[in-house]
Design a protein around this motif. Structure first.
Motif, PDB file in Angstrom:
ATOM      1  N   LEU A 161      -6.370  13.878  20.084  1.00  0.00           N
ATOM      2  CA  LEU A 161      -7.133  13.769  21.325  1.00  0.00           C
ATOM      3  C   LEU A 161      -7.235  15.138  21.975  1.00  0.00           C
ATOM      4  N   ILE A 162      -8.447  15.629  22.166  1.00  0.00           N
ATOM      5  CA  ILE A 162      -8.659  16.851  22.929  1.00  0.00           C
ATOM      6  C   ILE A 162      -8.904  16.393  24.361  1.00  0.00           C
ATOM      7  N   ARG A 163      -7.989  16.733  25.254  1.00  0.00           N
ATOM      8  CA  ARG A 163      -8.038  16.253  26.632  1.00  0.00           C
ATOM      9  C   ARG A 163      -8.895  17.132  27.533  1.00  0.00           C
ATOM     10  N   ASP A 164      -8.899  18.441  27.268  1.00  0.00           N
ATOM     11  CA  ASP A 164      -9.597  19.359  28.168  1.00  0.00           C
ATOM     12  C   ASP A 164      -9.775  20.700  27.485  1.00  0.00           C
ATOM     13  N   VAL A 165     -10.891  21.340  27.763  1.00  0.00           N
ATOM     14  CA  VAL A 165     -11.131  22.716  27.336  1.00  0.00           C
ATOM     15  C   VAL A 165     -11.663  23.440  28.559  1.00  0.00           C
ATOM     16  N   ARG A 166     -11.003  24.540  28.917  1.00  0.00           N
ATOM     17  CA  ARG A 166     -11.469  25.289  30.090  1.00  0.00           C
ATOM     18  C   ARG A 166     -11.171  26.764  29.927  1.00  0.00           C
ATOM     19  N   ILE A 167     -11.905  27.574  30.678  1.00  0.00           N
ATOM     20  CA  ILE A 167     -11.714  29.016  30.684  1.00  0.00           C
ATOM     21  C   ILE A 167     -11.160  29.389  32.051  1.00  0.00           C
ATOM     22  N   VAL A 168     -10.054  30.135  32.067  1.00  0.00           N
ATOM     23  CA  VAL A 168      -9.412  30.521  33.319  1.00  0.00           C
ATOM     24  C   VAL A 168      -9.300  32.042  33.396  1.00  0.00           C
ATOM     25  N   ASP A 169      -9.271  32.540  34.630  1.00  0.00           N
ATOM     26  CA  ASP A 169      -9.190  33.978  34.879  1.00  0.00           C
ATOM     27  C   ASP A 169      -7.883  34.577  34.399  1.00  0.00           C
ATOM     28  N   VAL A 170      -7.969  35.753  33.799  1.00  0.00           N
ATOM     29  CA  VAL A 170      -6.856  36.679  33.698  1.00  0.00           C
ATOM     30  C   VAL A 170      -7.129  37.756  34.745  1.00  0.00           C
ATOM     31  N   ASP A 171      -8.351  38.319  34.715  1.00  0.00           N
ATOM     32  CA  ASP A 171      -8.832  39.214  35.764  1.00  0.00           C
ATOM     33  C   ASP A 171      -9.645  38.371  36.746  1.00  0.00           C
ATOM     34  N   THR A 172      -9.462  38.585  38.024  1.00  0.00           N
ATOM     35  CA  THR A 172     -10.121  37.785  39.060  1.00  0.00           C
ATOM     36  C   THR A 172     -11.627  37.688  38.820  1.00  0.00           C
ATOM     37  N   GLY A 173     -12.137  36.456  38.763  1.00  0.00           N
ATOM     38  CA  GLY A 173     -13.566  36.199  38.598  1.00  0.00           C
ATOM     39  C   GLY A 173     -14.080  36.288  37.170  1.00  0.00           C
ATOM     40  N   ALA A 174     -13.229  36.634  36.220  1.00  0.00           N
ATOM     41  CA  ALA A 174     -13.672  36.864  34.839  1.00  0.00           C
ATOM     42  C   ALA A 174     -14.111  35.582  34.140  1.00  0.00           C
ATOM     43  N   ALA A 175     -13.525  34.438  34.477  1.00  0.00           N
ATOM     44  CA  ALA A 175     -13.866  33.186  33.795  1.00  0.00           C
ATOM     45  C   ALA A 175     -15.350  32.846  33.938  1.00  0.00           C
ATOM     46  N   GLU A 176     -15.961  33.306  35.032  1.00  0.00           N
ATOM     47  CA  GLU A 176     -17.389  33.040  35.243  1.00  0.00           C
ATOM     48  C   GLU A 176     -18.272  33.726  34.200  1.00  0.00           C
ATOM     49  N   ASP A 177     -17.761  34.773  33.566  1.00  0.00           N
ATOM     50  CA  ASP A 177     -18.534  35.521  32.565  1.00  0.00           C
ATOM     51  C   ASP A 177     -18.438  34.920  31.163  1.00  0.00           C
ATOM     52  N   TRP A 178     -17.562  33.948  31.004  1.00  0.00           N
ATOM     53  CA  TRP A 178     -17.318  33.327  29.710  1.00  0.00           C
ATOM     54  C   TRP A 178     -17.783  31.873  29.748  1.00  0.00           C
ATOM     55  N   SER A 179     -18.285  31.371  28.622  1.00  0.00           N
ATOM     56  CA  SER A 179     -18.642  29.954  28.514  1.00  0.00           C
ATOM     57  C   SER A 179     -18.429  29.519  27.063  1.00  0.00           C
ATOM     58  N   TYR A 180     -18.459  28.215  26.851  1.00  0.00           N
ATOM     59  CA  TYR A 180     -18.339  27.706  25.491  1.00  0.00           C
ATOM     60  C   TYR A 180     -19.244  26.492  25.341  1.00  0.00           C
ATOM     61  N   THR A 181     -19.606  26.208  24.109  1.00  0.00           N
ATOM     62  CA  THR A 181     -20.339  25.001  23.765  1.00  0.00           C
ATOM     63  C   THR A 181     -19.674  24.398  22.536  1.00  0.00           C
ATOM     64  N   ALA A 182     -19.334  23.120  22.642  1.00  0.00           N
ATOM     65  CA  ALA A 182     -18.707  22.411  21.523  1.00  0.00           C
ATOM     66  C   ALA A 182     -19.786  21.789  20.649  1.00  0.00           C
ATOM     67  N   SER A 183     -19.508  21.713  19.342  1.00  0.00           N
ATOM     68  CA  SER A 183     -20.402  21.016  18.417  1.00  0.00           C
ATOM     69  C   SER A 183     -19.542  20.312  17.371  1.00  0.00           C
ATOM     70  N   GLY A 184     -20.095  19.293  16.783  1.00  0.00           N
ATOM     71  CA  GLY A 184     -19.362  18.501  15.802  1.00  0.00           C
ATOM     72  C   GLY A 184     -19.156  17.106  16.350  1.00  0.00           C
ATOM     73  N   THR A 185     -17.949  16.573  16.201  1.00  0.00           N
ATOM     74  CA  THR A 185     -17.650  15.226  16.684  1.00  0.00           C
ATOM     75  C   THR A 185     -17.901  15.109  18.178  1.00  0.00           C
ATOM     76  N   CYS A 186     -17.592  16.135  18.950  1.00  0.00           N
ATOM     77  CA  CYS A 186     -17.892  16.182  20.387  1.00  0.00           C
ATOM     78  C   CYS A 186     -18.805  17.375  20.611  1.00  0.00           C
ATOM     79  N   SER A 187     -19.713  17.257  21.574  1.00  0.00           N
ATOM     80  CA  SER A 187     -20.659  18.352  21.779  1.00  0.00           C
ATOM     81  C   SER A 187     -20.800  18.671  23.254  1.00  0.00           C
ATOM     82  N   GLY A 188     -21.357  19.858  23.506  1.00  0.00           N
ATOM     83  CA  GLY A 188     -21.539  20.318  24.880  1.00  0.00           C
ATOM     84  C   GLY A 188     -20.228  20.810  25.462  1.00  0.00           C
ATOM     85  N   GLN A 189     -19.955  20.415  26.701  1.00  0.00           N
ATOM     86  CA  GLN A 189     -18.701  20.736  27.378  1.00  0.00           C
ATOM     87  C   GLN A 189     -17.747  19.555  27.211  1.00  0.00           C
ATOM     88  N   ILE A 190     -16.497  19.814  26.927  1.00  0.00           N
ATOM     89  CA  ILE A 190     -15.515  18.739  26.783  1.00  0.00           C
ATOM     90  C   ILE A 190     -14.849  18.553  28.140  1.00  0.00           C
TER      91      ILE A 190
END
Length: 81
Positions: A8-37
């Motif tokens: 079970l994949i419960r959550d996928v998220r991007i969090v800051d290491v440098d303040t505000g940096a997570a906004e510059d990163w994104s992901y898209t899932a494909s396969g059994t689950c797609s889009g954002q998980i």
């Protein structure tokens, strides 16, 4: 899922290491689950999910972030990438 049970994949998220940096990163899932998980993604034996990660920075400077994947196989776990 290389195992014989359910993963079970419960959550996928991007969090800051440098303040505000997570906004510059994104992901898209494909396969059994797609889009954002955003809710549980259930993987049976031999099911797969791929994550395509994109970096599109606005400001100049360090833009470090961490990809967190929270999942359950036999225990609840979190993988940091």
């Amino acid at each position: 899922n290389a195992g014989g049970g359910t993963l079970l994949i419960r959550d996928v998220r991007i969090v800051d290491v440098d303040t505000g940096a997570a906004e510059d990163w994104s992901y898209t899932a494909s396969g059994t689950c797609s889009g954002q998980i955003v809710s549980t993604c259930t993987l049976g034996p031999d099911d797969r999910v791929s994550l395509a990660v994109t970096f599109d920075p606005d400001p100049i400077g360090s833009r470090r972030a961490t990809l967190l994947v929270t999942y359950q196989d036999t225990l609840d776990r979190t993988l940091e990438i």
